[in-house]
Design a protein around this motif. Structure first.
Motif, mmCIF file in Angstrom:
data_model
loop_
_atom_site.group_PDB
_atom_site.id
_atom_site.type_symbol
_atom_site.label_atom_id
_atom_site.label_comp_id
_atom_site.label_asym_id
_atom_site.label_seq_id
_atom_site.Cartn_x
_atom_site.Cartn_y
_atom_site.Cartn_z
ATOM 1 N N ALA A 44 0.861 -1.183 0.000
ATOM 2 C CA ALA A 44 0.000 0.000 0.000
ATOM 3 C C ALA A 44 0.898 1.233 0.000
ATOM 4 C CB ALA A 44 -0.905 0.016 1.229
ATOM 5 N N ALA A 45 0.345 2.324 -0.483
ATOM 6 C CA ALA A 45 1.076 3.584 -0.396
ATOM 7 C C ALA A 45 1.447 3.807 1.061
ATOM 8 C CB ALA A 45 0.204 4.727 -0.903
ATOM 9 N N ALA A 46 2.610 4.394 1.294
ATOM 10 C CA ALA A 46 3.046 4.650 2.670
ATOM 11 C C ALA A 46 1.977 5.408 3.457
ATOM 12 C CB ALA A 46 4.362 5.409 2.666
ATOM 13 N N SER A 47 1.255 6.290 2.776
ATOM 14 C CA SER A 47 0.203 7.068 3.440
ATOM 15 C C SER A 47 -1.006 6.218 3.834
ATOM 16 C CB SER A 47 -0.250 8.214 2.535
ATOM 17 O OG SER A 47 -0.809 7.701 1.338
ATOM 18 N N LYS A 48 -1.157 5.039 3.241
ATOM 19 C CA LYS A 48 -2.280 4.148 3.552
ATOM 20 C C LYS A 48 -1.859 2.930 4.367
ATOM 21 C CE LYS A 48 -5.580 6.252 1.268
ATOM 22 N NZ LYS A 48 -6.781 6.730 1.930
ATOM 23 N N ALA A 49 -0.566 2.673 4.459
ATOM 24 C CA ALA A 49 -0.082 1.460 5.116
ATOM 25 C C ALA A 49 -0.418 1.410 6.608
ATOM 26 C CB ALA A 49 1.422 1.315 4.902
ATOM 27 N N GLY A 50 -0.730 2.538 7.208
ATOM 28 C CA GLY A 50 -1.103 2.570 8.616
ATOM 29 C C GLY A 50 -2.588 2.433 8.866
ATOM 30 N N GLU A 51 -3.373 2.291 7.810
ATOM 31 C CA GLU A 51 -4.822 2.125 7.988
ATOM 32 C C GLU A 51 -5.095 0.855 8.797
ATOM 33 O OE1 GLU A 51 -7.822 3.577 7.261
ATOM 34 O OE2 GLU A 51 -6.724 5.367 6.696
ATOM 35 N N PRO A 52 -5.874 0.960 9.865
ATOM 36 C CA PRO A 52 -6.139 -0.207 10.709
ATOM 37 C C PRO A 52 -6.694 -1.415 9.942
ATOM 38 C CG PRO A 52 -6.848 1.783 11.821
ATOM 39 C CD PRO A 52 -6.462 2.180 10.419
ATOM 40 N N GLY A 53 -7.570 -1.186 8.961
ATOM 41 C CA GLY A 53 -8.139 -2.302 8.203
ATOM 42 C C GLY A 53 -7.099 -3.036 7.374
ATOM 43 N N ILE A 54 -6.175 -2.293 6.794
ATOM 44 C CA ILE A 54 -5.109 -2.923 6.007
ATOM 45 C C ILE A 54 -4.148 -3.665 6.929
ATOM 46 C CG2 ILE A 54 -3.087 -2.444 4.562
ATOM 47 C CD1 ILE A 54 -4.725 -0.314 3.125
ATOM 48 N N LEU A 55 -3.766 -3.041 8.040
ATOM 49 C CA LEU A 55 -2.883 -3.700 9.001
ATOM 50 C C LEU A 55 -3.522 -4.979 9.552
ATOM 51 C CD1 LEU A 55 -1.594 -0.586 10.956
ATOM 52 C CD2 LEU A 55 -0.236 -2.090 9.493
ATOM 53 N N ALA A 56 -4.807 -4.908 9.873
ATOM 54 C CA ALA A 56 -5.505 -6.077 10.412
ATOM 55 C C ALA A 56 -5.589 -7.192 9.384
ATOM 56 C CB ALA A 56 -6.900 -5.685 10.890
ATOM 57 N N ALA A 57 -5.874 -6.850 8.126
ATOM 58 C CA ALA A 57 -5.953 -7.867 7.070
ATOM 59 C C ALA A 57 -4.607 -8.557 6.893
ATOM 60 C CB ALA A 57 -6.418 -7.239 5.757
#
Length: 132
Positions: A44-57
């Protein structure tokens, strides 16, 4: 990963606040036609890599999450297959998911599953190297 199998990376884009279930549903839809349907990493873009949903997935799947910086996304952009005016305006890339997948998979990678959108998530899959 099976010996001789090329690495596959799923690139993700999303709206803020997506749930892990939305990310997983987009990934499943994108990978459904692939044989085997597995990927070895998420990007993911660095700006989106911290999104909780992406991290959880990523955690639920036991896969590494590769944050991709803006410069790498822009270098990968000419190889994107799909073009979203909204993505271009917001991120400077025609497809954030495709650019993230291509950048994370590395030089010589190619898209094997172009961007799909499911709800608030986009997903694309790139493959590094040759498939055997």
């Amino acid at each position: 990963m099976v010996m001789g199998e090329a690495m596959r990376v799923a690139g993700l884009g999303c709206r803020k606040g997506v749930a892990a279930g939305e990310v997983l549903a987009a990934l499943d839809a994108c990978a459904a036609a692939l044989r085997p349907p597995a990927v070895q990493a998420l990007a993911a873009a660095a700006s989106k890599a911290g999104e909780p949903g992406i991290l959880a997935a990523a955690g639920l799947l036991g896969l590494p999450l590769i944050p991709v910086d803006r410069a790498a996304l822009r270098r990968a952009s000419p190889r994107c297959m799909t073009h979203s005016a909204a993505s271009l305006a917001a991120t400077g890339t025609p497809s954030l998911a495709e650019a993230a997948a291509l950048a994370a998979a590395g030089e010589g990678s190619r898209l094997i599953a172009p961007r799909i959108a499911r709800g608030n998530v986009t997903c694309a899959i790139a493959q590094a190297g040759d498939e055997t």
